[in-house]
Design a protein around this motif. Structure first.
Motif, PDB file in Angstrom:
ATOM      1  N   LYS A   1      34.270  27.624  50.985  1.00 28.70           N
ATOM      2  CA  LYS A   1      35.554  27.117  50.402  1.00 28.70           C
ATOM      3  C   LYS A   1      35.401  27.116  48.770  1.00 28.70           C
ATOM      4  N   THR A   2      34.334  27.066  48.275  1.00 30.03           N
ATOM      5  CA  THR A   2      34.216  27.280  46.692  1.00 30.03           C
ATOM      6  C   THR A   2      34.679  28.689  46.561  1.00 30.03           C
ATOM      7  N   LEU A   3      34.118  29.727  47.230  1.00 32.28           N
ATOM      8  CA  LEU A   3      34.315  31.156  47.051  1.00 32.28           C
ATOM      9  C   LEU A   3      35.934  31.440  47.108  1.00 32.28           C
ATOM     10  N   MET A   4      36.434  30.668  48.206  1.00 31.66           N
ATOM     11  CA  MET A   4      37.845  30.881  48.369  1.00 31.66           C
ATOM     12  C   MET A   4      38.729  30.378  47.266  1.00 31.66           C
ATOM     13  N   LYS A   5      38.246  29.375  46.613  1.00 33.78           N
ATOM     14  CA  LYS A   5      38.894  28.764  45.430  1.00 33.78           C
ATOM     15  C   LYS A   5      38.764  29.786  44.356  1.00 33.78           C
ATOM     16  N   ALA A   6      37.551  30.249  44.144  1.00 33.33           N
ATOM     17  CA  ALA A   6      37.378  31.034  43.135  1.00 33.33           C
ATOM     18  C   ALA A   6      38.232  32.390  43.237  1.00 33.33           C
ATOM     19  N   GLY A   7      38.414  32.821  44.439  1.00 34.75           N
ATOM     20  CA  GLY A   7      39.072  33.992  44.959  1.00 34.75           C
ATOM     21  C   GLY A   7      40.690  33.799  44.289  1.00 34.75           C
TER      22      GLY A   7
ATOM     23  N   ILE B   1      54.029  44.246  46.224  1.00 40.13           N
ATOM     24  CA  ILE B   1      52.574  44.408  46.346  1.00 40.13           C
ATOM     25  C   ILE B   1      51.989  43.394  47.062  1.00 40.13           C
ATOM     26  N   TYR B   2      51.025  43.599  47.827  1.00 39.86           N
ATOM     27  CA  TYR B   2      50.310  42.216  48.554  1.00 39.86           C
ATOM     28  C   TYR B   2      48.993  42.560  48.079  1.00 39.86           C
ATOM     29  N   LEU B   3      48.574  41.693  47.232  1.00 38.74           N
ATOM     30  CA  LEU B   3      47.330  41.583  46.577  1.00 38.74           C
ATOM     31  C   LEU B   3      46.243  40.648  47.694  1.00 38.74           C
ATOM     32  N   LEU B   4      45.340  41.290  47.852  1.00 35.02           N
ATOM     33  CA  LEU B   4      44.334  40.775  48.665  1.00 35.02           C
ATOM     34  C   LEU B   4      43.146  40.907  48.635  1.00 35.02           C
ATOM     35  N   HIS B   5      42.313  39.363  48.532  1.00 33.39           N
ATOM     36  CA  HIS B   5      40.972  39.407  48.346  1.00 33.39           C
ATOM     37  C   HIS B   5      40.225  38.847  49.604  1.00 33.39           C
ATOM     38  N   VAL B   6      39.218  39.229  49.910  1.00 34.64           N
ATOM     39  CA  VAL B   6      38.561  38.797  51.425  1.00 34.64           C
ATOM     40  C   VAL B   6      37.070  38.527  50.943  1.00 34.64           C
ATOM     41  N   GLU B   7      36.562  37.181  51.175  1.00 32.79           N
ATOM     42  CA  GLU B   7      35.219  36.828  51.016  1.00 32.79           C
ATOM     43  C   GLU B   7      34.706  36.988  52.341  1.00 32.79           C
ATOM     44  N   GLU B   8      33.427  37.699  52.312  1.00 28.35           N
ATOM     45  CA  GLU B   8      32.593  37.834  53.597  1.00 28.35           C
ATOM     46  C   GLU B   8      32.316  36.473  54.233  1.00 28.35           C
ATOM     47  N   THR B   9      32.267  36.341  55.480  1.00 28.88           N
ATOM     48  CA  THR B   9      32.141  35.280  56.115  1.00 28.88           C
ATOM     49  C   THR B   9      30.503  34.952  55.772  1.00 28.88           C
TER      50      THR B   9
ATOM     51  N   CYS C   1      55.457  43.584  37.377  1.00 33.49           N
ATOM     52  CA  CYS C   1      55.881  43.819  38.780  1.00 33.49           C
ATOM     53  C   CYS C   1      56.525  42.809  39.283  1.00 33.49           C
ATOM     54  N   ASN C   2      57.873  43.093  39.564  1.00 38.93           N
ATOM     55  CA  ASN C   2      58.826  42.058  39.980  1.00 38.93           C
ATOM     56  C   ASN C   2      58.621  41.401  41.372  1.00 38.93           C
ATOM     57  N   LEU C   3      57.750  42.245  42.244  1.00 44.74           N
ATOM     58  CA  LEU C   3      57.394  41.632  43.582  1.00 44.74           C
ATOM     59  C   LEU C   3      56.000  41.643  43.944  1.00 44.74           C
ATOM     60  N   TYR C   4      55.364  40.605  44.102  1.00 41.76           N
ATOM     61  CA  TYR C   4      53.955  40.641  44.581  1.00 41.76           C
ATOM     62  C   TYR C   4      53.575  39.345  45.386  1.00 41.76           C
ATOM     63  N   ARG C   5      52.800  39.364  45.910  1.00 47.18           N
ATOM     64  CA  ARG C   5      52.243  38.374  46.778  1.00 47.18           C
ATOM     65  C   ARG C   5      50.687  38.418  47.001  1.00 47.18           C
ATOM     66  N   LYS C   6      50.177  37.176  46.801  1.00 49.71           N
ATOM     67  CA  LYS C   6      48.559  36.789  46.787  1.00 49.71           C
ATOM     68  C   LYS C   6      48.149  36.035  48.055  1.00 49.71           C
ATOM     69  N   GLU C   7      46.906  36.744  48.362  1.00 46.27           N
ATOM     70  CA  GLU C   7      46.203  35.818  49.494  1.00 46.27           C
ATOM     71  C   GLU C   7      44.787  36.251  49.536  1.00 46.27           C
ATOM     72  N   VAL C   8      44.262  35.042  49.698  1.00 51.82           N
ATOM     73  CA  VAL C   8      42.725  34.933  50.061  1.00 51.82           C
ATOM     74  C   VAL C   8      42.377  34.811  51.419  1.00 51.82           C
ATOM     75  N   ARG C   9      41.434  35.681  51.757  1.00 49.12           N
ATOM     76  CA  ARG C   9      41.032  35.272  53.448  1.00 49.12           C
ATOM     77  C   ARG C   9      39.444  35.463  53.385  1.00 49.12           C
TER      78      ARG C   9
ATOM     79  N   PRO D   1      43.791  45.769  48.462  1.00 46.90           N
ATOM     80  CA  PRO D   1      42.607  44.785  48.502  1.00 46.90           C
ATOM     81  C   PRO D   1      41.622  44.947  47.482  1.00 46.90           C
ATOM     82  N   THR D   2      41.430  43.976  46.789  1.00 52.03           N
ATOM     83  CA  THR D   2      40.414  43.870  45.771  1.00 52.03           C
ATOM     84  C   THR D   2      39.249  42.944  45.729  1.00 52.03           C
ATOM     85  N   ASP D   3      38.088  43.327  45.138  1.00 54.51           N
ATOM     86  CA  ASP D   3      37.029  42.544  45.208  1.00 54.51           C
ATOM     87  C   ASP D   3      36.840  41.970  43.686  1.00 54.51           C
ATOM     88  N   PHE D   4      37.751  42.527  42.866  1.00 54.03           N
ATOM     89  CA  PHE D   4      37.695  42.113  41.336  1.00 54.03           C
ATOM     90  C   PHE D   4      36.667  42.894  40.557  1.00 54.03           C
ATOM     91  N   SER D   5      36.051  43.993  41.142  1.00 56.08           N
ATOM     92  CA  SER D   5      35.047  44.779  40.473  1.00 56.08           C
ATOM     93  C   SER D   5      35.608  45.762  39.690  1.00 56.08           C
TER      94      SER D   5
END
Length: 159
Positions: free
Chosen positions: A68-74, A39-47, A89-97, A14-18
């Motif tokens: 929605k804007t923050l999700m798009k930026a994420g 690798i599962y790369l995850l970014h979560v925007e606070e509700t 890295c040959n295997l990674y998946r990205k997700e924003v929540r 999980p990353t906040d990009f900091s």
């Protein structure tokens, strides 16, 4: 006894990009390489819609638009991280929540049968000077998955 390789076939970062959250990246890459893990790369925007003060100032429609804007930026930032930092890295998946950060990390770990969560002890939350980041602490206390907490000020080792 289960072999470690089978246990760590999926790593959640999980990353906040900091810069603080990026402290975990060398370890994520090293572990993924060693165990041939996805690798599962995850970014979560606070509700934001639960922030009554913000709702009162902007209104629900504007808060939803901002989320929605923050999700798009994420999503854009995750693509950049994947393209620049996980290029070999040959295997990674990205997700924003969107949601409570720790709760979403735990959900992704459960939903994807994650074998190891690797995260920094501090992100860029409002109170960085505490001994342990509140998100990291909540994840460690509630996770069924092993969590490796990387100090934000760790110096990468070179061989």
């Amino acid at each position: 006894m289960m072999e470690v390789r089978g246990m760590i076939d999926r790593i959640l970062w999980p990353t906040d990009f900091s810069e603080n959250s990026r402290a975990a990246l060398p370890l994520v890459k090293s572990m993924a390489d060693k165990y041939n893990s996805r690798i599962y790369l995850l970014h979560v925007e606070e509700t934001l819609s639960n922030t009554h003060k913000l709702l009162g100032m902007l209104g629900k429609k504007e808060v939803d638009k901002l989320e929605k804007t923050l999700m798009k930026a994420g999503e854009t930032e995750l693509i950049k991280v994947g393209d620049e930092d996980l290029i070999n890295c040959n295997l990674y998946r990205k997700e924003v929540r969107v949601g409570d950060i720790a709760e979403e990390i735990l959900k992704v770990a459960d939903e994807n049968d994650i074998g190891l969560i690797i995260m920094s002890t501090h992100g860029h939350g409002p109170i960085q000077n505490l001994a342990f980041g509140s998100v990291t602490e909540k994840v460690i206390k509630n996770s069924k998955t092993p969590v490796l907490a990387v100090p934000a000020d760790i110096e990468p080792q070179t061989e």
